[in-house]
Design an enzyme around this catalytic site. Structure first.
Site, mmCIF file in Angstrom:
data_model
loop_
_atom_site.group_PDB
_atom_site.id
_atom_site.type_symbol
_atom_site.label_atom_id
_atom_site.label_comp_id
_atom_site.label_asym_id
_atom_site.label_seq_id
_atom_site.Cartn_x
_atom_site.Cartn_y
_atom_site.Cartn_z
ATOM 1 N N GLY A 16 -2.998 4.876 -4.201
ATOM 2 C CA GLY A 16 -2.991 5.521 -5.503
ATOM 3 C C GLY A 16 -1.818 5.148 -6.385
ATOM 4 O O GLY A 16 -1.430 3.980 -6.481
ATOM 5 N N TYR B 28 -2.884 3.322 3.246
ATOM 6 C CA TYR B 28 -2.688 3.571 4.676
ATOM 7 C C TYR B 28 -3.870 4.331 5.267
ATOM 8 O O TYR B 28 -4.328 4.041 6.382
ATOM 9 C CB TYR B 28 -1.398 4.374 4.887
ATOM 10 C CG TYR B 28 -1.241 4.881 6.300
ATOM 11 C CD1 TYR B 28 -0.688 4.085 7.293
ATOM 12 C CD2 TYR B 28 -1.664 6.169 6.652
ATOM 13 C CE1 TYR B 28 -0.567 4.540 8.597
ATOM 14 C CE2 TYR B 28 -1.545 6.635 7.954
ATOM 15 C CZ TYR B 28 -0.994 5.824 8.920
ATOM 16 O OH TYR B 28 -0.882 6.283 10.207
ATOM 17 N N TYR C 236 0.842 -1.195 0.000
ATOM 18 C CA TYR C 236 0.000 0.000 0.000
ATOM 19 C C TYR C 236 0.876 1.244 0.000
ATOM 20 O O TYR C 236 2.056 1.201 0.382
ATOM 21 C CB TYR C 236 -0.939 0.030 1.212
ATOM 22 C CG TYR C 236 -0.237 0.088 2.546
ATOM 23 C CD1 TYR C 236 0.145 1.299 3.119
ATOM 24 C CD2 TYR C 236 0.047 -1.083 3.247
ATOM 25 C CE1 TYR C 236 0.788 1.346 4.345
ATOM 26 C CE2 TYR C 236 0.679 -1.050 4.469
ATOM 27 C CZ TYR C 236 1.058 0.177 5.018
ATOM 28 O OH TYR C 236 1.704 0.211 6.227
ATOM 29 N N CYS C 237 0.287 2.354 -0.436
ATOM 30 C CA CYS C 237 0.897 3.668 -0.253
ATOM 31 C C CYS C 237 -0.068 4.485 0.598
ATOM 32 O O CYS C 237 -0.818 3.908 1.397
ATOM 33 C CB CYS C 237 1.218 4.323 -1.600
ATOM 34 S SG CYS C 237 -0.205 4.553 -2.690
ATOM 35 N N PHE C 238 -0.076 5.808 0.460
ATOM 36 C CA PHE C 238 -0.906 6.583 1.380
ATOM 37 C C PHE C 238 -2.397 6.393 1.120
ATOM 38 O O PHE C 238 -3.172 6.076 2.027
ATOM 39 C CB PHE C 238 -0.550 8.069 1.316
ATOM 40 C CG PHE C 238 -1.326 8.897 2.304
ATOM 41 C CD1 PHE C 238 -1.151 8.700 3.666
ATOM 42 C CD2 PHE C 238 -2.249 9.846 1.882
ATOM 43 C CE1 PHE C 238 -1.878 9.441 4.595
ATOM 44 C CE2 PHE C 238 -2.976 10.577 2.795
ATOM 45 C CZ PHE C 238 -2.797 10.387 4.153
#
Length: 362
Positions: free
Chosen positions: A104, A128, A99-101
């Site tokens: 995206g 996240y 995952y990223c923030f």
């Protein structure tokens, strides 16, 4: 580079958090340091500086230009190095997700690169932020069920007793702090966000296991530098109180074990570090103790340390522990207990409290 639209997503946040699924966090290091999950590993797509450059470009020139800049910054040998790090991590954690923030472009890009390298991987929908929102919801709603607060004089062994109950949530353990002037551990405390995440995951695991009631130690609004979530702290002022009662001599030995013997182990047997820790902790109480009492207690500590250095063990610390309890901690506790007296539903020793609590769950 066009992104493959055939991707694997997961939005089962509870399953990820309760089952301790390995998490690969692709955010920049500064984002990770501000808040993360206990089992997350940070292998970022971009460094802090690279992320800052892309962010500035996005604001000034838009998304397409920012994506182009990102690909120009992470390419060639650098791209291959980071790709290999992700592949190595996935070899060690074959069921891991990324995952990223916000779920995206960063995690989409890495997911595509991994697929091209022959290693498909699932990414977290919403990233996240979505996982964090799930945990914030748990904190707001997960303590509405009946709960209990465990109280008792300093040194009663409340933390050890709590560990034996399936209802317990170890607030001090999540905060890496025992909640007093002597409470700081050898290692640093987590960030407030990390503390909240650990607490929320523990509560979520309880409820998924069918454990609705909860039990925590009586704490102030702050455990070291970690604030208790507002909703939990409010509930702690409302629920019934259990009072753990143990003899004074047992409390002295408990404090010796917790703040002298255990800390000496944490300091790898370095008595000089133990001495510094004890004196620094006592110094935090200087204004409340007053100069005379502080000096006397400080000298007693020094004498006890000197006895240790001569090979006489740790029992010399019982003198200052006894005096500190009598002069400072016990009077404070008695004042605080007065405000909780009407909420005390059971008082007794370890066995009596354990038996009573077990009967409430039948």
């Amino acid at each position: 580079m066009a992104l493959n639209q055939t991707v694997t997503l997961t939005a089962d946040y509870d399953q990820l958090l309760v089952d301790d699924v390995p998490l690969l966090d692709l955010r920049a290091p500064i984002e990770f340091s501000e808040g993360a999950f206990p089992l997350a590993t940070n292998l970022p797509l971009m460094t802090d500086d690279e992320r800052a450059q892309v962010g500035t470009c996005y604001k000034q020139q838009g998304q397409e230009a920012a994506i182009s800049l990102g690909h120009s910054l992470v390419k060639g040998e650098l791209r291959e190095q980071r790709l290999q790090a992700w592949l190595n991590w996935l070899t060690l954690h074959p069921n891991g997700v990324i995952y990223c923030f916000r779920g995206g472009l960063r995690s989409q890009t890495v997911q595509q690169w991994l697929a091209e390298a022959g290693r498909p991987v699932t990414r977290v929908e919403g990233g996240y932020k979505a996982l964090r929102q799930r945990l914030l919801k748990e904190i707001e709603t997960g303590f509405e069920q009946p709960g209990y607060v465990l109280s008792g004089f300093t040194g009663s062994g409340k933390t050890d007793w709590l560990a034996r109950s399936p209802l317990s949530l170890d607030l001090e353990g999540y905060a890496h702090h025992r909640g007093s002037s002597f409470g700081h551990w050898a290692e640093p405390q987590p960030t407030p966000i990390d503390f909240e995440n650990r607490l929320a995951i523990a509560r979520l695991k309880q409820r998924r296991a069918g454990i609705e009631s909860w039990l925590v130690e009586d704490e102030s609004a702050m455990i070291g530098r970690c604030p208790l979530p507002k909703r939990l702290y409010e509930r702690m002022q409302q629920v019934p109180v259990l009072l753990l009662e143990v003899p004074f001599e047992q409390r002295v030995r408990q404090i010796q074990q917790d703040y002298v013997e255990t800390m000496l182990v944490r300091f790898s047997g370095d008595v000089s570090r133990l001495s510094e820790y004890l004196q620094d902790s006592l110094k935090r109480l200087y204004k409340r103790l007053g100069d005379r009492d502080w000096r006397q207690l400080s000298q007693q500590m020094t004498d006890a340390i000197n006895q240790q250095l001569l090979g006489h063990g740790c029992d010399g610390h019982q003198e200052w522990i006894t005096d500190l309890l009598g002069r400072y901690y016990d009077p404070i506790y008695l004042r605080h207990q007065d405000s909780k007296e009407h909420r005390i539903v059971m008082r007794g020793n370890e066995e009596e409290l354990a038996h009573w609590l077990a009967q409430q769950q039948v």
